[in-house]
Motif scaffolding. Structure first.
Motif, short mmCIF file in Angstrom:
data_model
loop_
_atom_site.label_atom_id
_atom_site.label_comp_id
_atom_site.label_asym_id
_atom_site.label_seq_id
_atom_site.Cartn_x
_atom_site.Cartn_y
_atom_site.Cartn_z
N TYR A 94 -12.37 70.64 7.28
CA TYR A 94 -11.18 69.89 7.73
C TYR A 94 -10.10 70.85 8.24
O TYR A 94 -9.55 70.68 9.34
N ALA A 147 -10.63 60.44 8.55
CA ALA A 147 -10.36 61.86 8.74
C ALA A 147 -9.41 62.11 9.91
O ALA A 147 -8.73 63.15 9.96
N LEU A 167 -6.03 61.82 8.13
CA LEU A 167 -5.84 62.52 6.86
C LEU A 167 -4.61 63.43 6.83
O LEU A 167 -3.83 63.39 5.87
N PRO A 168 -4.37 64.27 7.83
CA PRO A 168 -3.18 65.15 7.74
C PRO A 168 -1.88 64.45 8.08
O PRO A 168 -0.81 65.03 7.92
N ARG A 179 -5.31 65.90 0.07
CA ARG A 179 -6.52 65.42 0.75
C ARG A 179 -7.18 64.25 0.02
O ARG A 179 -8.38 64.07 0.08
N LYS A 236 -12.54 70.61 2.42
CA LYS A 236 -11.33 71.40 2.65
C LYS A 236 -11.53 72.40 3.78
O LYS A 236 -10.71 72.48 4.71
N ASN A 270 2.82 69.43 3.10
CA ASN A 270 2.42 68.58 4.22
C ASN A 270 3.20 68.88 5.49
O ASN A 270 2.65 68.83 6.59
#
Length: 574
Positions: free
Chosen positions: A180, A147, A150-151, A164, A177, A464
């Motif tokens: 996060y 996590a 993740l981005p 995701r 969602k 993104n």
């Protein structure tokens, strides 16, 4: 302050095969290129693998089975201070070297639920000030290492199609969602939410305790008799007697009103019955089809008589509707009054019973002693109620420092608006058809996009970059290198390639590294240099895998050039 990760070096070595890989990274832009299947994605996967992520182990199976260990050197920048840290992973063991500190070792970290991997996760959480919690079947737990990335990581396999989904291990968390996005956008962290929920549980507990003690004092007959008997409660005993008297007065009023409503309802029931009879008889007097009730002869027709007939019929129907409505309304009032009467009768029986026991109360040493015991209990209850009330006020004041659900929703809407502005601007720059439906442009509603092929690829790219830009503006959130694996699909023509690379050059993050990979052969290597010059002002670090001609070329034959570095690495793991 944000905590930043800057990757400096990646080194891999297989002693059994005498093969290695080594590269250094620039603090700005890094372009990894080579043939398809040459090992470009392996660079990204190795970086993640060395930091404890097991999600891509199947893709690295061949290298792991060769007994290769991997070393990553990076900098952690926090509050303006930079610390050099080295991670070395040898299969199921991770070694961490920090300046002037003993080497840390985590054994058996291949399984995410192992005790050692949980320790490693805790270390990384603290190192990067990462506090996100996610919900699984056991409740809210510290989020996995995946996590944290993740981005910042868009993999070749699924990253350009699904949102995701970069790490499969995250699919088992509820409300991923929302939790996060809330965390990375600074709306409400789970640390705050945990504290808030704990305070709400404490508040509910205090309210329940207060309710218990209030009911205990008010519903205990012995306490009420004590108040009537003891001189200390003269004022309360008089109030108790007055309460009984007032209750009786209200009971009488309710009973009178109840009888009145019942009589009124009976009137409307009789009226409705009469109207129904009138309606039935009236139907037989229709001037078009009716007959005389006395001689059975047909009635003479005239416009006047017809108008009068239909007017009377409408009036009757209207009156029947009014009667039904009044009967229904009165029934509701009667039912309510009946309940009130029953409650007041029960209260009167109880208070009267206590009063009878008071008047028959024989004063003796035992009864006096029992009264004094009850008095002390009443005082204890009231003291406890005072303490609980103060604690309740303290908790309520503490809760005022946290966001309400309405405030959280308002913050989400605000962030979604900001995202929508960035996102729509980015897809316009990339030449993608504008999206209009809320489910495709509102950040908290987006799950997928209604496009395919290069259109989908560019839309996900815009998504993104817009999200990364929002995170960059969030205080206190860690910043990792933005890693984009395979920015060109195999079927993207040159004009779209140019549009994509131009977009990345124009919108690249300024506060952290950018790592991206491009599939190009040796014959087309010139285009990589052209991209660098045209879109990155020649500032990108170019990292070639397999000289642009070989496949499965991540590891190459060791040439003895890294002896000092290799010895240093072996000293860390031995």
């Amino acid at each position: 302050m944000k905590t930043k990760l800057l990757i400096n070096k990646l080194f891999a070595y297989s002693e059994s095969e005498n093969e290695y890989f080594y590269t250094e990274f620039d603090q700005g832009i890094n372009i990894i290129y080579g043939k398809n299947t040459s090992g470009k994605s392996t660079v990204f996967q190795m970086l993640l693998y060395t930091l404890g992520i097991n999600d891509n182990n199947d893709h690295l199976k061949e290298i792991i089975e060769e007994g290769a260990f991997i070393r990553v050197d990076f900098q952690v920048i926090n509050n303006g201070e930079s610390e050099k840290i080295t991670f070395v992973r040898d299969d199921e063991t991770i070694f961490i070297k920090r300046v002037d500190k003993p080497i840390m070792r985590f054994n058996g970290i291949r399984a995410n639920q192992s005790a050692e991997h949980i320790k490693l996760k805790g270390f990384l959480h603290e190192l990067f000030n990462f506090t996100l919690k996610l919900e699984n079947k056991e409740g809210y737990k510290a989020a996995p290492i995946e996590a944290m990335f993740l981005p910042y990581y868009i993999p070749q396999s699924v990253g350009w199609v699904y949102l995701r989904k970069s790490f499969s291990s995250l699919e088992y968390y509820k409300n991923l969602k929302e939790d996060y996005l809330d965390y990375y956008l600074g709306i409400e962290s789970l640390v705050d939410r945990d504290k808030k929920q704990e305070l709400e549980r404490k508040l509910k507990s205090k309210e329940d305790e207060i309710k218990f003690y209030v009911n205990l004092e008010n519903s205990n007959d012995e306490f009420q008799i004590t108040k009537l008997v003891d001189e200390e409660f003269i004022e309360e005993s008089l109030e108790y007697i007055k309460l009984h008297s007032d209750n009786q007065v209200l009971l009488n009023e309710h009973e009178e009103e109840y009888i009145s409503k019942c009589n009124e309802q009976s009137y409307y029931k009789e009226r409705l019955s009469l109207l129904r009879k009138v309606s039935r008889h009236h139907k037989k007097q229709n001037p078009l089809e009716g007959t005389c009730p006395a001689c059975d002869r047909e009635l003479s027709f005239s416009i006047t008589s017809s108008y009068k007939y239909f007017q009377e019929e409408n009036d009757t129907e209207e009156e029947m509707v009014k009667c039904k409505a009044m009967i229904k309304k009165l029934q509701g009032e009667i039912n309510s009054l009946g309940k009130l009467i029953n409650v007041r009768k029960e209260n009167n029986l109880k208070t009267y019973g206590i009063l009878k026991r008071y008047f028959k109360h024989n004063i003796s040493f035992d009864s006096w002693l029992n009264n004094k015991v009850n008095i002390q209990l009443i005082h204890d209850i009231r003291y406890k109620l005072g303490v609980l009330s103060n604690e309740k006020i303290t908790i309520e004041n503490s809760l005022k420092g946290f966001k309400t659900e309405e405030e959280v929703q308002k913050s989400r809407i605000s962030k979604s608006k900001e995202f929508e502005r960035l996102f729509l601007g980015y897809i316009d720059d990339l030449g993608v058809k504008t999206l209009k439906e809320d489910r495709y442009i509102s950040l908290y509603n987006i799950s997928a996009f209604p496009s395919q092929g290069v259109e989908l690829h560019k839309t996900v790219l815009a998504y993104n970059f817009a999200l990364n830009k929002l995170i960059e503006k969030t205080d206190g959130i860690h910043r990792f290198p933005f890693m984009l694996d395979a920015i060109f699909k195999e079927d993207i023509e040159q004009s779209n390639k140019n549009a994509i690379i131009e977009f990345i050059g124009k919108n690249k993050p300024n506060d952290t590294q950018l790592l991206l990979s491009i599939a190009e052969t040796k014959e087309n290597e010139k285009s990589i240099h052209e991209y660098n010059e045209k879109y990155f002002n020649g500032m990108a670090k170019l990292i070639c895998i397999g000289e642009g001609v070989r496949e499965r070329a991540f590891l190459t034959q060791y040439d003895g050039s890294m002896e000092v570095y290799l010895d240093e690495t072996l000293n860390i793991i031995n």
